[in-house]
Write a protein that holds these residues in place. Structure first.
Motif, PDB file in Angstrom:
ATOM      1  N   SER A 137      47.119  40.192  48.641  1.00 39.06           N
ATOM      2  CA  SER A 137      46.128  39.261  49.315  1.00 39.06           C
ATOM      3  C   SER A 137      45.312  38.588  48.429  1.00 39.06           C
ATOM      4  O   SER A 137      45.376  38.693  47.081  1.00 39.06           O
ATOM      5  N   PRO A 138      44.290  37.696  48.847  1.00 36.74           N
ATOM      6  CA  PRO A 138      43.617  36.947  48.217  1.00 36.74           C
ATOM      7  C   PRO A 138      42.432  37.870  47.106  1.00 36.74           C
ATOM      8  O   PRO A 138      42.349  39.068  47.576  1.00 36.74           O
ATOM      9  N   LEU A 139      42.092  37.536  46.159  1.00 39.70           N
ATOM     10  CA  LEU A 139      41.480  38.457  45.137  1.00 39.70           C
ATOM     11  C   LEU A 139      39.962  38.417  45.794  1.00 39.70           C
ATOM     12  O   LEU A 139      39.518  37.608  46.614  1.00 39.70           O
ATOM     13  N   PHE A 140      39.473  39.543  45.561  1.00 42.68           N
ATOM     14  CA  PHE A 140      38.256  39.847  46.278  1.00 42.68           C
ATOM     15  C   PHE A 140      37.050  40.385  45.199  1.00 42.68           C
ATOM     16  O   PHE A 140      37.575  41.285  44.280  1.00 42.68           O
ATOM     17  N   GLU A 141      35.683  40.430  45.473  1.00 39.96           N
ATOM     18  CA  GLU A 141      34.807  40.894  44.618  1.00 39.96           C
ATOM     19  C   GLU A 141      33.450  41.095  45.272  1.00 39.96           C
ATOM     20  O   GLU A 141      33.278  40.360  46.218  1.00 39.96           O
ATOM     21  N   SER A 142      32.679  41.825  44.777  1.00 35.82           N
ATOM     22  CA  SER A 142      31.342  42.175  45.322  1.00 35.82           C
ATOM     23  C   SER A 142      30.621  40.818  45.602  1.00 35.82           C
ATOM     24  O   SER A 142      30.355  40.113  44.748  1.00 35.82           O
ATOM     25  N   ALA A 143      29.724  40.768  46.797  1.00 33.38           N
ATOM     26  CA  ALA A 143      28.787  39.661  46.800  1.00 33.38           C
ATOM     27  C   ALA A 143      27.781  39.623  45.906  1.00 33.38           C
ATOM     28  O   ALA A 143      27.106  38.505  45.585  1.00 33.38           O
ATOM     29  N   SER A 144      27.591  40.694  45.359  1.00 26.34           N
ATOM     30  CA  SER A 144      26.319  40.731  44.309  1.00 26.34           C
ATOM     31  C   SER A 144      26.716  40.163  43.076  1.00 26.34           C
ATOM     32  O   SER A 144      26.009  39.707  42.021  1.00 26.34           O
ATOM     33  N   LYS A 145      27.984  39.597  42.738  1.00 25.24           N
ATOM     34  CA  LYS A 145      28.493  38.825  41.720  1.00 25.24           C
ATOM     35  C   LYS A 145      28.455  37.294  41.790  1.00 25.24           C
ATOM     36  O   LYS A 145      28.770  36.465  40.843  1.00 25.24           O
ATOM     37  N   LEU A 187      36.260  35.356  47.292  1.00 24.43           N
ATOM     38  CA  LEU A 187      35.885  36.089  48.486  1.00 24.43           C
ATOM     39  C   LEU A 187      35.340  37.617  48.290  1.00 24.43           C
ATOM     40  O   LEU A 187      35.582  38.197  47.446  1.00 24.43           O
ATOM     41  N   THR A 188      34.613  37.959  49.176  1.00 26.08           N
ATOM     42  CA  THR A 188      34.258  39.509  49.494  1.00 26.08           C
ATOM     43  C   THR A 188      35.253  40.227  49.943  1.00 26.08           C
ATOM     44  O   THR A 188      36.421  39.672  50.599  1.00 26.08           O
ATOM     45  N   PHE A 189      35.214  41.702  49.858  1.00 27.58           N
ATOM     46  CA  PHE A 189      36.363  42.457  50.554  1.00 27.58           C
ATOM     47  C   PHE A 189      36.442  42.278  51.841  1.00 27.58           C
ATOM     48  O   PHE A 189      37.330  42.081  52.748  1.00 27.58           O
ATOM     49  N   GLU A 190      35.010  42.288  52.499  1.00 27.97           N
ATOM     50  CA  GLU A 190      34.655  41.833  54.121  1.00 27.97           C
ATOM     51  C   GLU A 190      35.662  40.733  54.777  1.00 27.97           C
ATOM     52  O   GLU A 190      36.234  40.675  55.705  1.00 27.97           O
ATOM     53  N   GLN A 191      35.637  39.781  53.829  1.00 28.73           N
ATOM     54  CA  GLN A 191      36.041  38.340  54.326  1.00 28.73           C
ATOM     55  C   GLN A 191      37.661  38.456  54.048  1.00 28.73           C
ATOM     56  O   GLN A 191      38.503  38.073  55.054  1.00 28.73           O
ATOM     57  N   VAL A 192      38.434  39.289  52.929  1.00 28.98           N
ATOM     58  CA  VAL A 192      39.631  39.464  52.765  1.00 28.98           C
ATOM     59  C   VAL A 192      40.321  40.238  53.934  1.00 28.98           C
ATOM     60  O   VAL A 192      41.192  40.098  54.519  1.00 28.98           O
ATOM     61  N   ASP A 193      39.520  41.281  53.984  1.00 32.81           N
ATOM     62  CA  ASP A 193      39.985  42.206  55.173  1.00 32.81           C
ATOM     63  C   ASP A 193      39.864  41.642  56.644  1.00 32.81           C
ATOM     64  O   ASP A 193      41.056  42.251  57.336  1.00 32.81           O
ATOM     65  N   ALA A 194      38.938  41.082  56.902  1.00 31.13           N
ATOM     66  CA  ALA A 194      39.066  40.284  58.022  1.00 31.13           C
ATOM     67  C   ALA A 194      40.147  39.285  58.314  1.00 31.13           C
ATOM     68  O   ALA A 194      40.770  39.103  59.406  1.00 31.13           O
ATOM     69  N   ALA A 252      47.636  47.477  52.108  1.00 33.84           N
ATOM     70  CA  ALA A 252      48.955  46.690  52.719  1.00 33.84           C
ATOM     71  C   ALA A 252      49.418  47.163  53.854  1.00 33.84           C
ATOM     72  O   ALA A 252      49.773  46.597  54.931  1.00 33.84           O
ATOM     73  N   GLU A 253      49.539  48.551  53.620  1.00 31.48           N
ATOM     74  CA  GLU A 253      50.093  49.367  54.683  1.00 31.48           C
ATOM     75  C   GLU A 253      49.427  49.015  55.946  1.00 31.48           C
ATOM     76  O   GLU A 253      49.869  49.099  57.138  1.00 31.48           O
ATOM     77  N   VAL A 254      48.155  49.142  55.947  1.00 31.23           N
ATOM     78  CA  VAL A 254      47.000  48.791  57.118  1.00 31.23           C
ATOM     79  C   VAL A 254      47.106  47.484  57.601  1.00 31.23           C
ATOM     80  O   VAL A 254      47.206  47.036  58.809  1.00 31.23           O
ATOM     81  N   TRP A 255      47.167  46.526  56.675  1.00 34.75           N
ATOM     82  CA  TRP A 255      46.957  45.137  57.107  1.00 34.75           C
ATOM     83  C   TRP A 255      47.949  44.329  57.540  1.00 34.75           C
ATOM     84  O   TRP A 255      48.032  43.673  58.718  1.00 34.75           O
TER      85      TRP A 255
END
Length: 291
Positions: free
Chosen positions: A134-142, A220-227, A255-258
Motif C-alpha cells: 500500500s502507500p506509505l503512511f505516518e502519523s499526522a503529528s509529523k 498520507l496518514t494510516f486513516e487515509q490509506v486504510d480508507a 493486506a489480508e483485510v484490505w
C-alpha cells in the motif's frame, strides 16, 4: 508504441504532460503486462523477469526522472501521487491499441499500482505486487516537520541546480557503491545503473532527477490509506521475499483485510527478488495469470 522481438527494444510514449521511455519484450500477439519499477530503479529491472515470462509481452516503463524518461519540469518537490496520473494517462494510451492483461508493480511501482487499482478497479483485471502492499503512511503529528524538512532540502538543491553535474571516471564506482549500500549483486546493479547514468567525454554522470532523493512534502496518514485500500477488489498476487523489507511483513495482516481477492506467496530472495530469483517469481506470475 513500437512492438519488439523477444530480445526487447526501446519504446517511448509522448503523453500530454510528459515523455515516458521504457522497454518492451515479447511478441505482439501475446497478452500484455505493464510493469512498474521501484524507486531509483528503471525499466531494466524487469529484464531478468521478461526472459522467463515467454508467454507474455512485458512493457516496462521508466517513471519520470528515472532511466530515459523526461524529468518533471521546474524545481518543485516531487510527490508519489503524480505517478498515479502518469499511470492513468499511460493506460489510456495503451488501451487505444490493445487490452492490458495485468499490471505488475515492484516496490514504489507496487505502491502506485495498489493505490491506482484501489481507486479504479475497473481499469485493471489482475494485479501483481512485489515487495509492496500500500502507500506509505505516518502519523499526522509529523506533518509539520516533514513539510519544513522537504522545503529546506528542495530550496538548497534549487540554489545548486545550475552547477555542473558530478562526473565520475567510470560507471564501476556507482555500481560498487549501490551494491554495498543495498546488498544487491553487482550484475543487477550494473543493469540498473547503466540506464540511470549518461556518458560524457570525460566520464559518466547521473541521468536521474536529483529530486528523487529529497523528502516529499507530505505523507498520507494510516486513516487515509486504510480508507483507500479497504475493499480492494482487483484479483491480486502479492509476492514477498524471505529476506525482503521488514515493513512489508508487518503489513501482511492489513493486506489480508484490505484485499478481497488476495493470493500471497513468499519466495527466496531480497527486495529485488524479481531480478535475483526471476525464475521463481515468473512461475508464480504464470500460475496466477492462468487461473
Amino acid at each position: 508504441m513500437r512492438h519488439s522481438s523477444a530480445e526487447g527494444k526501446e519504446i517511448e510514449f509522448q503523453l500530454p504532460h510528459i515523455r515516458l521511455s521504457g522497454r518492451h519484450w515479447g511478441r505482439a500477439d501475446k497478452p500484455l503486462l505493464l510493469a512498474l519499477h521501484g524507486w531509483l530503479d528503471n525499466a531494466n529491472s524487469f529484464e531478468p523477469l521478461a526472459k522467463h515470462l515467454q508467454d507474455y509481452q512485458i512493457l516496462a516503463i521508466d517513471w519520470p526522472g528515472h532511466g530515459f524518461s523526461e524529468h518533471r519540469p521546474g524545481a518543485y518537490p516531487l510527490h508519489w501521487i503524480d505517478y498515479l496520473y502518469d499511470l492513468e494517462i499511460l493506460i489510456d494510451r495503451i488501451s487505444e491499441q490493445q487490452t492490458l492483461a495485468g499490471l505488475i508493480g515492484h516496490s514504489l511501482g507496487g505502491i502506485v499500482a495498489a493505490a491506482y487499482t484501489a481507486a479504479f478497479p475497473e481499469r485493471v483485471t489482475k494485479l501483481v505486487l512485489m515487495e509492496a502492499v500500500s502507500p506509505l503512511f505516518e502519523s499526522a503529528s509529523k506533518n509539520n516537520q516533514r513539510l519544513r524538512t522537504s522545503f529546506v532540502s528542495h530550496l538548497r538543491w534549487a540554489k545548486k541546480r545550475a552547477a555542473l553535474p558530478t562526473v565520475y571516471d567510470s560507471i564501476e564506482v556507482a555500481i560498487k557503491a549501490r551494491s554495498r549500500l543495498t546488498g544487491l549483486e553487482e550484475k543487477w546493479c550494473r543493469l540498473l545503473v547503466e540506464r540511470n547514468m549518461q556518458q560524457h567525454d570525460i566520464g559518466v554522470s547521473w541521468r536521474s532527477d536529483p529530486r528523487l532523493k529529497l523528502d516529499s512534502p507530505i505523507r498520507l496518514t494510516f486513516e487515509q490509506v486504510d480508507a483507500l485500500m479497504t475493499d480492494h477488489d482487483v484479483e491480486t498476487l502479492l509476492i514477498t521475499a524471505d529476506a525482503g523489507y521488514e515493513q512489508i511483513t508487518t503489513l501482511l495482516p492489513k493486506a489480508e483485510v484490505w484485499f478481497n481477492r488476495l493470493c500471497h506467496v513468499q519466495i527466496s530472495g531480497d527486495h529485488h527478488l524479481h531480478m535475483g530469483n526471476a525464475r521463481a517469481v515468473s512461475e508464480s506470475i504464470d500460475l496466477f495469470m492462468s487461473q
